[in-house]
Motif scaffolding. Sequence first.
Motif: not given
Length: 283
Positions: A199-207, A212-218, A241-247
């Motif tokens: 669980r140390s590499n998981i960030t949990w966030a309300q969204y 909401n808008a894109s917040f990073n690239e995945f 939104l997913f398309y815009d958040s993906m390389p």
Amino acid sequence: MAASVEALAARVESIEDLETDLLLEGVFRRFGHDFRGYRRAALQRKLHVLMQRLGVQTVSALQERVMHEEGAADSLLRELSARSAGLLDDPGYLHALRAALVPLLRSCASPRIWIAECLSAEDACALSVLLADEDLLEKTQIFATAENESLLQEASSGRFAINHLEEYAESYRKSGGKSDLRGYCREEDGQAVFSDTLRSNITWAQYSLATNASFNEFQLIICRQALADFGTMLRRRALQLFYDSMPLFGILSVDADGGLDAAHLTSRYKAIAPEQGLYRREV
């Protein structure tokens, strides 16, 4: 007589549609949760389940409870948001995901994964287990988001029903797991708990996918089960939104009928395992 019955049924349906509109608007304005773009038939089925449980006959009566009775709003939000865990129930999907994802992540210095509408510890931690199997856990960050903060907090505890452990362990083995899932868990207070390391590499966030808008690239975005509840416009918004958040060459994981056609995005992806809802961005 038949015509009169049909007219009455249509009138009742129309009244319930209006009541539902008012309920959803009230929930958005008071609690900040936006279900207005959800597919109406699926949403009303969930409302009827809750109405029966609470012993109310109309959506207006349910709205009265939700707005004024302590605990009723939480019950409504849980009913409209809750979905079953999926990744550890589907070894075929996990096997296909492992084959597509691992080569991509090995080529990235600091890969990121987004699980949208993640409401179970199993879904986020199943990915951590996969990453640990492939020696990719330490360098990969998982973002698990959902609109319902209460359910998100429960999922972030890493706990799940211990009676599912044997079933999950077998599913993990069938998916190509390289260890024993039970080695990644411990028992605590009668429940199974995924290890702190997982669980140390998981960030949990309300969204909210509705507002909401894109917040990073995945490199990988997963949204399974939730899209089926969305109306056409909300589904299009989420997929864009997913398309815009993906390389380029990023992987999208949705339901097998993920609605890419409706969002006019089919030509921008290449199907990797369409029966599992896995696509690679090509444009």
